[in-house]
Motif scaffolding. Sequence first.
Motif, PDB file in Angstrom:
ATOM      1  N   ARG A   1      -9.456   6.757   4.033  1.00  0.00           N
ATOM      2  CA  ARG A   1      -9.092   6.752   2.960  1.00  0.00           C
ATOM      3  C   ARG A   1      -8.036   7.469   2.447  1.00  0.00           C
ATOM      4  NH1 ARG A   1     -15.287   7.937   0.992  1.00  0.00           N
ATOM      5  NH2 ARG A   1     -14.869   9.859   1.964  1.00  0.00           N
ATOM      6  N   ASN A   2      -7.512   7.434   1.211  1.00  0.00           N
ATOM      7  CA  ASN A   2      -6.344   7.885   0.625  1.00  0.00           C
ATOM      8  C   ASN A   2      -5.134   7.780   1.388  1.00  0.00           C
ATOM      9  OD1 ASN A   2      -8.002   9.469  -1.443  1.00  0.00           O
ATOM     10  ND2 ASN A   2      -8.830  10.536   0.210  1.00  0.00           N
ATOM     11  N   SER A   3      -4.893   6.524   1.850  1.00  0.00           N
ATOM     12  CA  SER A   3      -3.699   6.184   2.476  1.00  0.00           C
ATOM     13  C   SER A   3      -2.994   5.241   1.633  1.00  0.00           C
ATOM     14  CB  SER A   3      -4.294   5.415   3.869  1.00  0.00           C
ATOM     15  OG  SER A   3      -4.851   6.221   4.578  1.00  0.00           O
ATOM     16  N   TYR A   4      -1.703   5.718   1.408  1.00  0.00           N
ATOM     17  CA  TYR A   4      -0.830   5.089   0.183  1.00  0.00           C
ATOM     18  C   TYR A   4       0.120   4.232   1.010  1.00  0.00           C
ATOM     19  CZ  TYR A   4      -3.042   7.773  -3.165  1.00  0.00           C
ATOM     20  OH  TYR A   4      -3.999   8.531  -3.951  1.00  0.00           O
TER      21      TYR A   4
ATOM     22  N   GLN B   1       0.296   2.208  -3.550  1.00  0.00           N
ATOM     23  CA  GLN B   1      -0.924   1.855  -4.077  1.00  0.00           C
ATOM     24  C   GLN B   1      -1.917   2.717  -2.906  1.00  0.00           C
ATOM     25  OE1 GLN B   1      -0.640  -2.455  -3.590  1.00  0.00           O
ATOM     26  NE2 GLN B   1      -1.646  -2.530  -5.529  1.00  0.00           N
ATOM     27  N   SER B   2      -3.059   2.808  -3.511  1.00  0.00           N
ATOM     28  CA  SER B   2      -4.006   3.513  -2.796  1.00  0.00           C
ATOM     29  C   SER B   2      -4.950   2.599  -1.892  1.00  0.00           C
ATOM     30  CB  SER B   2      -4.998   4.570  -3.836  1.00  0.00           C
ATOM     31  OG  SER B   2      -5.799   5.112  -2.922  1.00  0.00           O
TER      32      SER B   2
ATOM     33  N   ARG C   1      -7.027   2.021   2.399  1.00  0.00           N
ATOM     34  CA  ARG C   1      -7.623   2.716   3.710  1.00  0.00           C
ATOM     35  C   ARG C   1      -6.676   2.240   4.965  1.00  0.00           C
ATOM     36  NH1 ARG C   1     -10.551  -1.064   0.871  1.00  0.00           N
ATOM     37  NH2 ARG C   1     -12.055  -1.394   2.372  1.00  0.00           N
TER      38      ARG C   1
ATOM     39  N   TRP D   1      -3.600  -1.735   6.971  1.00  0.00           N
ATOM     40  CA  TRP D   1      -3.877  -1.341   5.705  1.00  0.00           C
ATOM     41  C   TRP D   1      -4.783  -2.198   4.763  1.00  0.00           C
ATOM     42  CZ3 TRP D   1      -2.038  -2.042   0.753  1.00  0.00           C
ATOM     43  CH2 TRP D   1      -2.596  -0.946  -0.150  1.00  0.00           C
TER      44      TRP D   1
ATOM     45  N   VAL E   1      -6.077  -2.276   0.533  1.00  0.00           N
ATOM     46  CA  VAL E   1      -5.952  -1.795  -0.611  1.00  0.00           C
ATOM     47  C   VAL E   1      -7.337  -1.654  -1.138  1.00  0.00           C
ATOM     48  CG1 VAL E   1      -5.939  -4.154  -1.948  1.00  0.00           C
ATOM     49  CG2 VAL E   1      -4.919  -2.007  -3.016  1.00  0.00           C
ATOM     50  N   ASP E   2      -7.429  -0.644  -2.002  1.00  0.00           N
ATOM     51  CA  ASP E   2      -8.776  -0.112  -2.307  1.00  0.00           C
ATOM     52  C   ASP E   2      -9.399  -1.271  -3.477  1.00  0.00           C
ATOM     53  OD1 ASP E   2      -8.981   2.176  -1.134  1.00  0.00           O
ATOM     54  OD2 ASP E   2      -8.134   3.621  -2.818  1.00  0.00           O
TER      55      ASP E   2
ATOM     56  N   HIS F   1      -4.501  13.846   7.440  1.00  0.00           N
ATOM     57  CA  HIS F   1      -4.166  14.082   5.923  1.00  0.00           C
ATOM     58  C   HIS F   1      -4.721  15.709   5.589  1.00  0.00           C
ATOM     59  CE1 HIS F   1      -5.202   9.817   4.947  1.00  0.00           C
ATOM     60  NE2 HIS F   1      -4.046   9.714   5.361  1.00  0.00           N
TER      61      HIS F   1
ATOM     62  N   ASP G   1     -12.435  10.884   5.220  1.00  0.00           N
ATOM     63  CA  ASP G   1     -10.960  11.347   4.555  1.00  0.00           C
ATOM     64  C   ASP G   1     -10.167  12.029   5.821  1.00  0.00           C
ATOM     65  OD1 ASP G   1     -11.490  11.117   1.770  1.00  0.00           O
ATOM     66  OD2 ASP G   1     -13.205  12.541   2.304  1.00  0.00           O
TER      67      ASP G   1
END
Length: 239
Positions: free
Chosen positions: A94-97, A101-102, A104, A125, A127-128, A152, A167
Amino acid sequence: MTVSSSHSDQEQRQEPRWQRLLWSMLLLIVLLPYALAVWQWQRGQDKEALLRSLTNAMSTAPVALVYRDAEPPPEFTRVRLIQAEPAGPVIELRNSYLAGQSGRRILQPWRQGPDRSLVLLDLGWLVDGVKLPTFSPQQIQPQGYRMPTPHHFVLSGAVKGFAGPVDQVDEAALRSHYPGHWFQGVVVLETSPGPLLHWPVVPEFLPDKHYAYAVQWLLLGVCLSGLWWLLWRRRHEIH
C-alpha cells in the motif's frame, strides 16, 4: 599613553565567548549551502549513472535469470524467467503513489529455473478502490528489470508481512515461509496485465532536478558568504 592604548586594544581583541560561538555558528550556516550543493550534485551524478544503466538494459535482449552462490545485488539488468510459476499469494504494498494517485504495488513470489529459485515479481500497480482480479500464470509474461526491493518509510503500527495488504514487505518472513535460493530485489515486469499499470523503471526524479537544486544551494551560499563578509568587515571597522 602607549601602554594604555595597547591595553585597550587587547581588551577589544578579547571577545566574550558567546560572541565567538555566534560567529562560529554563522560560519557553519554559510558553509551549509555549499555542502548541500555538493550533495545534490552527487545525487545527480548517481541518477545519471542509473539512467545510463537502464538505457543500456533497455537496448539489450533479456538474459535468463540464473542463480549464483554469490548473488549480486540488483543491477537493473533486463531478465526473463524460465519455467516460471507462482509460489504463493500476492502482496499488496500500500501507499505506492503513481502520477499523484495512491495505489498498491502488486508483488508475488515466483519459482523459476531448473533449481526452482525464488524471485519477487512486481506485477504492476493498481489504483486504490479497484479490486484486484485473479490472474492465471498464462496472462503474465515473466520478463522485466531487476530493481531493489521497494521500502517505505512507515510509522509504528504499520503492517509488515509477506501476503495480502501490507505497508512493508517482511523479507525475512518471506524467505522463511518460502525456503530456497532467493534473488535479491524484485523483477519489475515490462508488461503488466490489465487493469494493472506498469510500474515505471525510470525514476521520476531525474538528474536535471538535482543539478538545479545544486545551483540554487550554491547561489544561496554565495549570497550568505557576501552577507557574512559584510558583517565581519563592519565588526572590525567598529572595533
